[in-house]
Design a protein around this motif. Sequence first.
Motif, PDB file in Angstrom:
ATOM      1  N   ARG A  92      -0.981  -5.941   7.596  1.00  0.00           N
ATOM      2  CA  ARG A  92      -0.363  -6.806   6.605  1.00  0.00           C
ATOM      3  C   ARG A  92       0.617  -6.012   5.710  1.00  0.00           C
ATOM      4  NH1 ARG A  92      -2.092 -12.312   5.128  1.00  0.00           N
ATOM      5  NH2 ARG A  92      -0.576 -12.791   3.520  1.00  0.00           N
ATOM      6  N   HIS A  93       0.333  -4.708   5.513  1.00  0.00           N
ATOM      7  CA  HIS A  93       1.167  -3.865   4.635  1.00  0.00           C
ATOM      8  C   HIS A  93       1.603  -2.618   5.398  1.00  0.00           C
ATOM      9  CE1 HIS A  93      -0.255  -6.397   1.319  1.00  0.00           C
ATOM     10  NE2 HIS A  93      -1.457  -6.263   1.850  1.00  0.00           N
ATOM     11  N   PRO A  94       2.484  -2.768   6.383  1.00  0.00           N
ATOM     12  CA  PRO A  94       2.816  -1.639   7.266  1.00  0.00           C
ATOM     13  C   PRO A  94       3.466  -0.455   6.537  1.00  0.00           C
ATOM     14  CG  PRO A  94       4.260  -3.525   7.675  1.00  0.00           C
ATOM     15  CD  PRO A  94       3.174  -3.998   6.760  1.00  0.00           C
ATOM     16  N   THR A  95       4.098  -0.700   5.401  1.00  0.00           N
ATOM     17  CA  THR A  95       4.794   0.401   4.727  1.00  0.00           C
ATOM     18  C   THR A  95       3.956   0.985   3.585  1.00  0.00           C
ATOM     19  OG1 THR A  95       5.875  -1.155   3.243  1.00  0.00           O
ATOM     20  CG2 THR A  95       7.085  -0.540   5.237  1.00  0.00           C
ATOM     21  N   LEU A  96       2.672   0.600   3.550  1.00  0.00           N
ATOM     22  CA  LEU A  96       1.796   1.002   2.442  1.00  0.00           C
ATOM     23  C   LEU A  96       1.886   2.497   2.120  1.00  0.00           C
ATOM     24  CD1 LEU A  96      -0.577   0.512   0.460  1.00  0.00           C
ATOM     25  CD2 LEU A  96      -2.129   0.727   2.383  1.00  0.00           C
ATOM     26  N   PHE A  97       1.820   3.343   3.152  1.00  0.00           N
ATOM     27  CA  PHE A  97       1.732   4.787   2.911  1.00  0.00           C
ATOM     28  C   PHE A  97       3.089   5.478   2.828  1.00  0.00           C
ATOM     29  CE2 PHE A  97      -2.637   4.334   4.976  1.00  0.00           C
ATOM     30  CZ  PHE A  97      -3.283   4.301   3.746  1.00  0.00           C
ATOM     31  N   GLU A  98       4.179   4.714   3.007  1.00  0.00           N
ATOM     32  CA  GLU A  98       5.509   5.349   2.963  1.00  0.00           C
ATOM     33  C   GLU A  98       5.798   5.937   1.581  1.00  0.00           C
ATOM     34  OE1 GLU A  98       7.111   6.036   5.697  1.00  0.00           O
ATOM     35  OE2 GLU A  98       5.327   5.051   6.522  1.00  0.00           O
ATOM     36  N   ARG A  99       5.272   5.284   0.553  1.00  0.00           N
ATOM     37  CA  ARG A  99       5.510   5.747  -0.824  1.00  0.00           C
ATOM     38  C   ARG A  99       4.894   7.114  -1.107  1.00  0.00           C
ATOM     39  NH1 ARG A  99       7.392   3.043  -4.853  1.00  0.00           N
ATOM     40  NH2 ARG A  99       8.437   1.186  -4.122  1.00  0.00           N
ATOM     41  N   LEU A 100       3.963   7.534  -0.244  1.00  0.00           N
ATOM     42  CA  LEU A 100       3.272   8.806  -0.509  1.00  0.00           C
ATOM     43  C   LEU A 100       4.201  10.001  -0.352  1.00  0.00           C
ATOM     44  CD1 LEU A 100      -0.156   8.234   1.247  1.00  0.00           C
ATOM     45  CD2 LEU A 100       0.359   8.218  -1.196  1.00  0.00           C
ATOM     46  N   GLY A 101       5.247   9.849   0.473  1.00  0.00           N
ATOM     47  CA  GLY A 101       6.190  10.954   0.662  1.00  0.00           C
ATOM     48  C   GLY A 101       5.474  12.207   1.124  1.00  0.00           C
ATOM     49  N   GLU A 102       5.675  13.292   0.371  1.00  0.00           N
ATOM     50  CA  GLU A 102       5.103  14.588   0.752  1.00  0.00           C
ATOM     51  C   GLU A 102       3.565  14.592   0.705  1.00  0.00           C
ATOM     52  OE1 GLU A 102       5.398  17.630  -2.514  1.00  0.00           O
ATOM     53  OE2 GLU A 102       6.647  16.101  -3.473  1.00  0.00           O
ATOM     54  N   HIS A 103       2.987  13.560   0.097  1.00  0.00           N
ATOM     55  CA  HIS A 103       1.525  13.527  -0.023  1.00  0.00           C
ATOM     56  C   HIS A 103       0.851  12.783   1.127  1.00  0.00           C
ATOM     57  CE1 HIS A 103       1.997  15.297  -3.936  1.00  0.00           C
ATOM     58  NE2 HIS A 103       2.868  14.370  -4.235  1.00  0.00           N
ATOM     59  N   LYS A 104       1.662  12.312   2.068  1.00  0.00           N
ATOM     60  CA  LYS A 104       1.119  11.541   3.183  1.00  0.00           C
ATOM     61  C   LYS A 104       0.155  12.356   4.062  1.00  0.00           C
ATOM     62  CE  LYS A 104       2.683   8.234   6.650  1.00  0.00           C
ATOM     63  NZ  LYS A 104       3.834   7.672   7.351  1.00  0.00           N
ATOM     64  N   PRO A 105       0.432  13.636   4.332  1.00  0.00           N
ATOM     65  CA  PRO A 105      -0.476  14.396   5.209  1.00  0.00           C
ATOM     66  C   PRO A 105      -1.813  14.759   4.551  1.00  0.00           C
ATOM     67  CG  PRO A 105       1.703  15.436   5.045  1.00  0.00           C
ATOM     68  CD  PRO A 105       1.616  14.412   3.968  1.00  0.00           C
ATOM     69  N   LYS A 106      -2.009  14.399   3.301  1.00  0.00           N
ATOM     70  CA  LYS A 106      -3.228  14.840   2.610  1.00  0.00           C
ATOM     71  C   LYS A 106      -4.420  13.936   2.930  1.00  0.00           C
ATOM     72  CE  LYS A 106      -0.609  17.404  -0.680  1.00  0.00           C
ATOM     73  NZ  LYS A 106       0.098  17.459  -1.951  1.00  0.00           N
ATOM     74  N   ARG A 107      -5.611  14.469   2.626  1.00  0.00           N
ATOM     75  CA  ARG A 107      -6.853  13.728   2.891  1.00  0.00           C
ATOM     76  C   ARG A 107      -7.460  13.271   1.567  1.00  0.00           C
ATOM     77  NH1 ARG A 107      -9.854  15.648   7.595  1.00  0.00           N
ATOM     78  NH2 ARG A 107     -11.617  16.180   6.266  1.00  0.00           N
ATOM     79  N   TYR A 108      -7.790  11.990   1.497  1.00  0.00           N
ATOM     80  CA  TYR A 108      -8.294  11.399   0.260  1.00  0.00           C
ATOM     81  C   TYR A 108      -9.725  10.909   0.443  1.00  0.00           C
ATOM     82  CZ  TYR A 108      -3.277  11.135  -0.815  1.00  0.00           C
ATOM     83  OH  TYR A 108      -1.956  11.419  -1.038  1.00  0.00           O
ATOM     84  N   ALA A 109     -10.572  11.230  -0.511  1.00  0.00           N
ATOM     85  CA  ALA A 109     -11.954  10.735  -0.446  1.00  0.00           C
ATOM     86  C   ALA A 109     -12.200   9.714  -1.549  1.00  0.00           C
ATOM     87  CB  ALA A 109     -12.921  11.884  -0.602  1.00  0.00           C
ATOM     88  N   PHE A 110     -12.876   8.641  -1.199  1.00  0.00           N
ATOM     89  CA  PHE A 110     -13.325   7.648  -2.181  1.00  0.00           C
ATOM     90  C   PHE A 110     -14.841   7.676  -2.181  1.00  0.00           C
ATOM     91  CE2 PHE A 110      -9.117   6.560  -0.964  1.00  0.00           C
ATOM     92  CZ  PHE A 110      -8.535   6.065  -2.107  1.00  0.00           C
ATOM     93  N   ARG A 111     -15.413   8.005  -3.320  1.00  0.00           N
ATOM     94  CA  ARG A 111     -16.855   8.149  -3.402  1.00  0.00           C
ATOM     95  C   ARG A 111     -17.431   7.115  -4.355  1.00  0.00           C
ATOM     96  NH1 ARG A 111     -18.115  13.497  -1.982  1.00  0.00           N
ATOM     97  NH2 ARG A 111     -16.298  14.845  -1.788  1.00  0.00           N
ATOM     98  N   PRO A 112     -17.903   5.987  -3.829  1.00  0.00           N
ATOM     99  CA  PRO A 112     -18.565   5.022  -4.711  1.00  0.00           C
ATOM    100  C   PRO A 112     -19.878   5.612  -5.231  1.00  0.00           C
ATOM    101  CG  PRO A 112     -18.350   4.178  -2.442  1.00  0.00           C
ATOM    102  CD  PRO A 112     -17.897   5.581  -2.428  1.00  0.00           C
ATOM    103  N   THR A 113     -20.057   5.587  -6.551  1.00  0.00           N
ATOM    104  CA  THR A 113     -21.269   6.182  -7.121  1.00  0.00           C
ATOM    105  C   THR A 113     -22.500   5.326  -6.838  1.00  0.00           C
ATOM    106  OG1 THR A 113     -20.502   5.170  -9.170  1.00  0.00           O
ATOM    107  CG2 THR A 113     -20.287   7.555  -8.997  1.00  0.00           C
ATOM    108  N   ASP A 114     -22.255   4.034  -6.501  1.00  0.00           N
ATOM    109  CA  ASP A 114     -23.379   3.130  -6.288  1.00  0.00           C
ATOM    110  C   ASP A 114     -23.687   2.934  -4.802  1.00  0.00           C
ATOM    111  OD1 ASP A 114     -20.913   1.965  -6.115  1.00  0.00           O
ATOM    112  OD2 ASP A 114     -21.329   0.309  -7.481  1.00  0.00           O
ATOM    113  N   LEU A 115     -23.076   3.734  -3.942  1.00  0.00           N
ATOM    114  CA  LEU A 115     -23.395   3.715  -2.516  1.00  0.00           C
ATOM    115  C   LEU A 115     -23.518   5.163  -2.059  1.00  0.00           C
ATOM    116  CD1 LEU A 115     -20.837   1.143  -1.006  1.00  0.00           C
ATOM    117  CD2 LEU A 115     -23.278   0.779  -1.408  1.00  0.00           C
TER     118      LEU A 115
END
Lengths: 325, 168, 312
Positions: free
Chosen positions: B33-56
Motif C-alpha cells: 500500500r505504501h511502496p515508497t515508505l522507506f525511500e525517505r530514509l536515504g542513507e539510513h535505509k541499510p540500517k537495522r531497527y528494533a521495536f521492543r514492546p515492553t508489554d510483550l
Amino acid sequence: MELICPAGTPAAFREAVDAGADAVYCGFRDETNARNFPGLNFSREELQDAISYARRKGTQTFVALNTFMRAGHESLWYEAAADAVRLGADALILADFGLMAHVAETYPEQRLHVSVQASASNPDAVNFLVEAFGAKRVVLPRTLTISDIGRLARQIRCEIEVFVFGGLCVMAEGRCSLSSYATGKSPNMNGVCSPASHVRYRQDGGDLVSELGSYTINRFPREEAAGYPTLCKGRFDIADASGYAFEDPVSLDVMDQIDALREAGVSALKIEGRQRGKAYVAEVVSTLRKALDAKPEHRRPLLARLRLLSEGQRTTSGAYEKRWR
Amino acid sequence: MEVPRPLAAPLAVVPIPLIEGAVKLMFKSLLKRHPTLFERLGEHKPKRYAFRPTDLALVFLVEPARPAISVLRRAADPSTDAAVEGPLFLLLALLEGRCDADALFFSRALTVTGDMEAMLALRNALDGSDIDLPRDLGAATGPFAPLISRTAAAIRRRALAGETVAWN
Amino acid sequence: MVNSGPPTLSLGPVLYLWEGDKWRDFYYRIADEAPVHHVIIGETVCSKRLHFTEPHLPAVIERLEAAGKHVVLSTLALVTLERESQYVRSLVADSHFPIEANDLSALALLEGRPHSIGPLINIYNAATARLLARRGASSICLPPELPASSIAEIAAGTPDTAFEVHAFGRMPLAISARCAHARAKGHIKDNCQFVCAEDPDGLPVKTLDRQSFLALNGVQTVSFTCQSLLTELLDLVSMGVSRFRLSPQDCDMVAVASLYDDVLHGRTDAEGGIARLRQLYPAAPLSNGFHHGQEGAAWVARARNIGHRGAE
C-alpha cells in the motif's frame, strides 16, 4: 491576516491545507533549507504534487531556501531556486544575500520573502532588502516587542510576517553558531541545530542524561519528562548555580495577542514546526484557524488545549513582551 | 494503555513462526500500500531497527533495505543500529504518525537507544506515509488479522480522545 | 589582491564591558606598544554600555592615530530599538573614520562609501562577498564558523577586497534580545545594573558535569575556548587572507600581538608560538576546529592538519 503553516512531509502538507492554512511553507530534501532533518522534506515530484493540491484548494505554497550557500557549491541553491520557480512556488523564503541577488536578477517576477534567518530587525535593514532585492515580505526575528513591530511597520515598504506559535529560538536567528561549536553542524551552513546525529541519551542511576557531541545538555530525574537536547534550552552551571541559562524548555505562543499584532501592521502569522508530525500540524493549524476567525472573547478556550502540544507543555510570549529580555 | 491481556497472554505461548508469519503478512500488505515508505530514509535505509514492546516478550526487527521484518523472543537481543522500546500501543501509534516527531523524545514512555538520526529518519518516513492501520490491515489475512485490526481501531479511538497528550 | 603588501594584524573591538579607565589604558598601551595596523574600536554588543567608554573615545582615538594605527569604528551587532537605529545612523553620518558594519542597518547605510564588514555579518560565499564589495566593502572579516575550504573559495572569488579572519580570542557564537548574563545574576535586561562588568573576560558556562563550555558576555554568548589560528596563519595567507584579527581578552594583548607578529613574519615557529600563547592566556584552552571543518571547540594539532585539509 494570513496563517502560514509548516509542512515537513507531503502528508503534513495536505493536513495543513485541509485544516485551513492560507499558505504552507516547506523545503527540499537537502541542505538548502533550515530543517534539513533526516527523513524530512520534499523531492521535486513531491513539491509539484503538493503545489497542485494546494492550488486546487486555494492555498499558497512558499518554498524555504533559507540556509547560506556553501562556498563553491552555490549551484545546489541556484538549482533549488530554479526548480521552485518552475514548479510554481508562490514565494521563495531566502536568507543569503547572494541567493537573493541571483533570484531577483534571474526571476524578477518571483515573489521573494526575507527569511527570519536573514536577521532583519530594524527599518534600515528591511528597507535595504526591499530596495536591493525587491523583497515583498520580511519574516521578523523573534527579538522584537509588539510595539517595536508597530514602529517598524510604519517605516518599511513591505509586508510583515511574524512567528506566533511553536519552537522559540532564544538567540537572534541566523546569527547563532552554538550548534556548530558543539557538533560542527550549524543552522546556517547545514540546516540543522543540535542534530540528532550527535545526540545521545545515557542512563545514569535514576537520571536520564542527554548529550550533544561531548557535552551534557540536560539531566532528568526519574519523575521528570525528558526533552530533546537543544543547546540553548539546556541546563548548565553558572558560578554555583544550576539551571536553564538561556531559556527553559518552553515554546512560543502569542495567539492571545492577535489583535495587537494586527493593529501593529502584521500581515501574516507564522507557525513554526516543519519537524513536527502531521497530527501536530493538523491540530495546531485547525485550532489557530478557528481562533483567527473567532471573536476575541471566544479565543481563549480554543487556544488553551494547544498548550498541551507544546514542548515542556509550557509556553512563553518570548521577546514580544519586554519583560522576557 | 497496555496491550489487552486477552491479546498479550496467548502471544506468549504462540510459537514464534506463527506470529512471524502473521507479522510478515501485515508488513507485506503495508509495503504494498505504501511502496515508497522507506525511500525517505536515504542513507539510513541499510540500517537495522528494533521495536521492543515492553508489554510483550518479543522484539520486532525491521530491515528496510531488504525489506524485511522478523520476530524474535526478547531474550534473543539481536544486534541493531537503533532501537525503540515502549508499550505496543505507543509503538503502533508511532507507526501511524499519530504521535508527534518531538514527542518521541519528550516522552520517557519511549526509550530510544543507538543511532538517533536513523530513528528520527524512520519516524519521519512513517509520519510522511499516511499509514492507516485499520484500513491498511483490513485486507490482511491470517489468524491474528481481526485482533490486530480491532487493536488498531482501539488505538485510534484512544489517540483521538487525547490520550497522546499525556506523553507529548 | 588589494593588499599586495605583507599581511598585517588588526585588533578587534573589546567585546566585554570594561570599566572606562581600564578600557582607556588598554588602548593607550596598544597604541604605544602593539604591532597591529588596524584597530577596530567601539561598543559592539550592547547599546546600554555606550556611556562607559564614550567619554574616553576621543582621547583613545587620538592616541591610536598618533601612533599610526588605522582606526575603524565598530557598530552594534543587534539593532532593534529606535535609539539604537539612531545611534548607528548618526555614527555613519558623522564619522570621519572608516566604519565596520556588524548588522544589516549599518550595512545598508554605508552603501556607496568605503567601509569594512565585521564577522557578525553572514558571508558564506563569494557571491555574497562580491555583492557587498560592489556596494563599497573594501575589507571583510569573515564569520568564525567558516571552514578553510570556504575561506579559500571566497577570497579567490572576490578580488580587490581585503580578507580578515578571527585569529585569536573567544569566538562570538550568538546574540539574543535577552540578557542571559543579567539573568544569571538575578536581573532582567532592562534593570541589569551592568553586572556584566564583573566578568571582564566573560562569565563561564559549564555543563552539569562541570565541563567548561561557553561564556556569557551580556546579550552575547562566546565560546569558552579561545580560537587560535597561529599555526594556520601562513596557510591562510596563501589562500588570500591579508589581515588577522586579535579579539581582546583580559590578558596581555600586547604580548599576544607581538607573538602573532613574530610567527607571521617567521621570527618564531608556530609550535613554539602555541606553547607561549598558552602561557599568555591560560584562562581558556585553545581551539581551531571551525577552520578544519570540525566542531568549533576542537583543537586540531598541526601534525594532523594536512590530512584534514585533504579531506575537506
